[in-house]
Design a protein around this motif. Structure first.
Motif, short mmCIF file in Angstrom:
data_model
loop_
_atom_site.label_atom_id
_atom_site.label_comp_id
_atom_site.label_asym_id
_atom_site.label_seq_id
_atom_site.Cartn_x
_atom_site.Cartn_y
_atom_site.Cartn_z
N LEU A 198 0.82 -1.21 0.00
CA LEU A 198 0.00 0.00 0.00
C LEU A 198 0.85 1.26 0.00
O LEU A 198 0.61 2.21 -0.76
N LEU A 199 1.86 1.30 0.85
CA LEU A 199 2.70 2.49 0.96
C LEU A 199 3.73 2.56 -0.16
O LEU A 199 4.09 3.66 -0.61
N HIS A 200 4.20 1.42 -0.63
CA HIS A 200 5.12 1.41 -1.76
C HIS A 200 4.47 2.05 -2.99
O HIS A 200 5.07 2.91 -3.66
N PHE A 201 3.24 1.64 -3.28
CA PHE A 201 2.57 2.20 -4.45
C PHE A 201 2.08 3.62 -4.20
O PHE A 201 1.99 4.42 -5.14
N ALA A 202 1.77 3.94 -2.95
CA ALA A 202 1.43 5.33 -2.63
C ALA A 202 2.61 6.25 -2.95
O ALA A 202 2.45 7.33 -3.53
N SER A 203 3.79 5.80 -2.59
CA SER A 203 5.00 6.56 -2.90
C SER A 203 5.17 6.71 -4.40
O SER A 203 5.51 7.79 -4.90
N SER B 4 -15.59 -6.30 2.44
CA SER B 4 -14.96 -7.55 2.88
C SER B 4 -13.46 -7.44 3.13
O SER B 4 -12.82 -8.44 3.51
N ALA B 5 -12.86 -6.26 2.94
CA ALA B 5 -11.41 -6.12 3.17
C ALA B 5 -11.12 -5.96 4.65
O ALA B 5 -11.90 -5.39 5.41
N ASP B 6 -9.96 -6.48 5.07
CA ASP B 6 -9.56 -6.43 6.47
C ASP B 6 -8.65 -5.24 6.75
O ASP B 6 -8.54 -4.31 5.91
N HIS B 7 -7.95 -5.26 7.88
CA HIS B 7 -7.12 -4.12 8.27
C HIS B 7 -5.91 -3.93 7.35
O HIS B 7 -5.33 -2.85 7.31
N GLY B 8 -5.55 -4.97 6.63
CA GLY B 8 -4.46 -4.84 5.65
C GLY B 8 -4.97 -4.47 4.27
O GLY B 8 -4.19 -4.43 3.32
N LEU B 9 -6.27 -4.18 4.17
CA LEU B 9 -6.94 -3.94 2.89
C LEU B 9 -6.72 -5.13 1.95
O LEU B 9 -6.43 -4.98 0.77
N GLY C 76 -8.09 -11.57 -5.53
CA GLY C 76 -9.00 -10.48 -5.21
C GLY C 76 -8.30 -9.37 -4.45
O GLY C 76 -8.63 -8.17 -4.62
N SER C 77 -7.33 -9.72 -3.62
CA SER C 77 -6.59 -8.72 -2.86
C SER C 77 -5.77 -7.82 -3.78
O SER C 77 -5.61 -6.62 -3.52
N VAL C 78 -5.25 -8.40 -4.86
CA VAL C 78 -4.52 -7.59 -5.84
C VAL C 78 -5.46 -6.59 -6.50
O VAL C 78 -5.09 -5.44 -6.76
#
Length: 216
Positions: A41-46, A168-173, A181-183
């Motif tokens: 999440l943060l890698h792609f945010a950067s 349906s996503a958890d704390h790690g999205l 599906g997570s991708v």
């Protein structure tokens, strides 16, 4: 307050923690407890921030060993000190904070300083975070999963901020037991971040102050 992370921060890491772009537009990327800026999440945010020309400063920390014994106020103070110090180091050029989970305890810092923010899985069940978001006037994006126990859908909907709730996503999205599906969730989150970051313009002079334009 004692600095439990500075001695083990960027100097001991083999990866870069700063990516230079527009010196007047610095974005601070703030981690979670164990979710570093190298995580997806943060890698792609950067990456999104760099694509839009921002200078990106990643904040790497290691929470104290006894962090679990900290009171809520002590945790807030620790995070605010870490983030406040990083913001101060930019000399007024920090105009956006992207934070994951624990990083959202700095939402009061963002609100007080008028800094825009994108909070990924913010701790909405913490009263401090809820109060800070209610008074935040700078553009703010909230992204959370519907099954995350720290996400409060009713609170998020009641605020005047931009909100993305992922079913349906958890704390790690992420979607449990569904890597494919997570991708797709990651793609959705990065796309929303790209739209949010792309809504900011250049820094302009006005009324003796330097301001950054924003359009939804």
């Amino acid at each position: 307050m004692r600095d439990s992370s500075a001695s083990a921060s960027s100097a001991s890491l083999a990866v870069p923690t700063r990516f230079d772009g527009d010196p007047d537009r610095v974005a601070l990327v703030v981690p979670g407890v164990g979710y570093s800026p190298a995580r997806p999440l943060l890698h792609f945010a950067s990456g999104v921030l760099r694509r839009h020309g921002w200078t990106v400063q990643e904040l790497w920390w290691q929470v104290p060993d006894d962090f679990r014994q900290f009171t809520e106020d002590e945790r807030i103070a620790w995070v605010e000190w870490q983030v406040g110090r990083a913001v101060n180091a930019e000399g007024g050029a920090c105009r956006l904070i992207v934070g994951k989970s624990l990083g959202s305890l700095a939402s009061g810092t963002a609100a007080d300083r008028g800094i825009a923010a994108a909070w990924l899985t913010p701790l909405l069940t913490f009263g401090h975070v809820a109060r800070s978001l209610r008074r935040a006037e700078a553009p703010t994006l909230l992204i959370g999963g519907s099954t995350d126990t720290w996400w409060d859908a009713d609170l998020a909907a009641s605020l005047h901020h931009d909100v993305l709730e992922v079913p349906s996503a958890d704390h790690g999205l992420e979607l449990p037991d569904d890597p494919v599906g997570s991708v797709e969730v990651l793609r959705q989150v990065v796309s929303r971040l790209d739209r949010f970051v792309g809504s900011f313009g250049r820094v302009e002079e006005g009324g003796g102050r330097r301001r950054m334009s924003h359009g939804k």
